[in-house]
Scaffold this active site. Structure first.
Site, PDB file in Angstrom:
ATOM      1  N   ASP A  32       3.063 -23.009  23.807  1.00  0.00           N
ATOM      2  CA  ASP A  32       2.139 -22.020  23.233  1.00  0.00           C
ATOM      3  C   ASP A  32       0.734 -22.612  23.174  1.00  0.00           C
ATOM      4  O   ASP A  32       0.547 -23.778  22.804  1.00  0.00           O
ATOM      5  CB  ASP A  32       2.611 -21.624  21.828  1.00  0.00           C
ATOM      6  CG  ASP A  32       1.945 -20.344  21.343  1.00  0.00           C
ATOM      7  OD1 ASP A  32       2.653 -19.328  21.224  1.00  0.00           O
ATOM      8  OD2 ASP A  32       0.723 -20.357  21.087  1.00  0.00           O
ATOM      9  N   VAL A  99       1.495 -10.051  22.459  1.00  0.00           N
ATOM     10  CA  VAL A  99       1.615  -9.961  23.916  1.00  0.00           C
ATOM     11  C   VAL A  99       2.832  -9.100  24.250  1.00  0.00           C
ATOM     12  O   VAL A  99       3.968  -9.444  23.886  1.00  0.00           O
ATOM     13  CB  VAL A  99       1.768 -11.369  24.549  1.00  0.00           C
ATOM     14  CG1 VAL A  99       1.843 -11.261  26.068  1.00  0.00           C
ATOM     15  CG2 VAL A  99       0.609 -12.273  24.132  1.00  0.00           C
ATOM     16  N   HIS A 103       9.275 -12.148  24.981  1.00  0.00           N
ATOM     17  CA  HIS A 103       9.300 -13.608  24.898  1.00  0.00           C
ATOM     18  C   HIS A 103       9.978 -14.041  23.612  1.00  0.00           C
ATOM     19  O   HIS A 103       9.988 -13.324  22.620  1.00  0.00           O
ATOM     20  CB  HIS A 103       7.883 -14.181  24.965  1.00  0.00           C
ATOM     21  CG  HIS A 103       6.948 -13.639  23.933  1.00  0.00           C
ATOM     22  ND1 HIS A 103       6.343 -12.406  24.058  1.00  0.00           N
ATOM     23  CD2 HIS A 103       6.516 -14.143  22.750  1.00  0.00           C
ATOM     24  CE1 HIS A 103       5.569 -12.187  22.999  1.00  0.00           C
ATOM     25  NE2 HIS A 103       5.672 -13.224  22.181  1.00  0.00           N
ATOM     26  N   HIS A 105       9.915 -17.249  20.912  1.00  0.00           N
ATOM     27  CA  HIS A 105       9.230 -18.452  20.425  1.00  0.00           C
ATOM     28  C   HIS A 105      10.303 -19.477  20.053  1.00  0.00           C
ATOM     29  O   HIS A 105      11.313 -19.115  19.444  1.00  0.00           O
ATOM     30  CB  HIS A 105       8.455 -18.162  19.136  1.00  0.00           C
ATOM     31  CG  HIS A 105       7.334 -17.188  19.284  1.00  0.00           C
ATOM     32  ND1 HIS A 105       6.012 -17.569  19.290  1.00  0.00           N
ATOM     33  CD2 HIS A 105       7.332 -15.840  19.412  1.00  0.00           C
ATOM     34  CE1 HIS A 105       5.238 -16.500  19.409  1.00  0.00           C
ATOM     35  NE2 HIS A 105       6.013 -15.434  19.481  1.00  0.00           N
TER      36      HIS A 105
HETATM   37  P1  5GP Z   1       3.518 -12.745  19.834  1.00  0.00           P
HETATM   38  O1  5GP Z   1       2.631 -12.524  18.649  1.00  0.00           O
HETATM   39  O2  5GP Z   1       3.243 -11.717  20.915  1.00  0.00           O
HETATM   40  O3  5GP Z   1       4.958 -12.867  19.487  1.00  0.00           O
HETATM   41  O4  5GP Z   1       3.136 -14.164  20.410  1.00  0.00           O
HETATM   42  C1  5GP Z   1       2.245 -14.400  21.432  1.00  0.00           C
HETATM   43  C2  5GP Z   1       2.023 -15.891  21.512  1.00  0.00           C
HETATM   44  O5  5GP Z   1       1.384 -16.173  22.760  1.00  0.00           O
HETATM   45  C3  5GP Z   1       1.111 -16.467  20.430  1.00  0.00           C
HETATM   46  O6  5GP Z   1       1.803 -17.498  19.737  1.00  0.00           O
HETATM   47  C4  5GP Z   1      -0.101 -17.005  21.196  1.00  0.00           C
HETATM   48  O7  5GP Z   1      -0.619 -18.206  20.662  1.00  0.00           O
HETATM   49  C5  5GP Z   1       0.460 -17.208  22.594  1.00  0.00           C
HETATM   50  N1  5GP Z   1      -0.526 -17.049  23.659  1.00  0.00           N
HETATM   51  C6  5GP Z   1      -1.456 -16.068  23.782  1.00  0.00           C
HETATM   52  N2  5GP Z   1      -2.180 -16.229  24.894  1.00  0.00           N
HETATM   53  C7  5GP Z   1      -1.698 -17.341  25.511  1.00  0.00           C
HETATM   54  C8  5GP Z   1      -2.034 -18.023  26.725  1.00  0.00           C
HETATM   55  O8  5GP Z   1      -2.934 -17.651  27.477  1.00  0.00           O
HETATM   56  N3  5GP Z   1      -1.303 -19.124  27.032  1.00  0.00           N
HETATM   57  C9  5GP Z   1      -0.283 -19.588  26.229  1.00  0.00           C
HETATM   58  N4  5GP Z   1       0.358 -20.659  26.630  1.00  0.00           N
HETATM   59  N5  5GP Z   1       0.054 -18.963  25.083  1.00  0.00           N
HETATM   60  C10 5GP Z   1      -0.635 -17.858  24.729  1.00  0.00           C
END
Ligand code: 5GP
Length: 112
Positions: A32, A99, A103, A105
């Site tokens: 992340d 996003v 996915h 985590h």
């Molecule tokens: P969500 O809130 O959708 O479950 O988590 C999205 C995760 O993607 C967040 O923890 C954020 O830090 C990570 N993230 C967002 N943009 C990028 C990126 O460009 N590269 C990487 N490696 N992680 C990202």
């Protein structure tokens, strides 16, 4: 409905870089960009699914099995299988899902 206008789609297509940990036919895992724990990895599907509900209702049994096996393999590769870890998937607005590409985590490397 999957929308290709998201950052994980760009990572899948190698349009933007990621620190890749593992890859197979169903999954891509990388660190992340803003780790919330000592170890914070993301495992995304190669298939285009917007969240867990979309994945579980549309993917084949084989794809589901390979994907979740990849999550377990990545935890092992990160060295947290023995110490313990947490898997999380945010689904929809109330969860704070940022996003819209399915996915998982993986958090670990410290007491959660
Ligand atoms: P969500 O809130 O959708 O479950 O988590 C999205 C995760 O993607 C967040 O923890 C954020 O830090 C990570 N993230 C967002 N943009 C990028 C990126 O460009 N590269 C990487 N490696 N992680 C990202």
């Amino acid at each position: 409905m999957y929308n290709k206008d998201n950052v994980f789609y760009k990572i899948l297509k190698s349009e933007i870089p990621a620190e890749v940990i593992y890859e197979d036919e169903a999954a891509l895992a990388f660190h992340d960009i803003h780790p919330q724990k000592k170890i914070h990895a993301l495992v995304i599907t190669k298939g285009l699914y917007s969240n867990f509900d979309d994945f579980i209702s549309s993917a084949s049994a084989q794809e589901i099995r390979i994907f979740f096996s990849a999550v377990s393999k990545v935890a092992d590769m990160l060295g947290v299988s023995q110490t313990g870890y947490r898997i999380i998937s945010n689904i929809g607005p109330d969860s704070g899902q940022e996003v819209e590409h399915f996915h998982i985590h993986i958090w670990g490397g410290e007491k959660l």
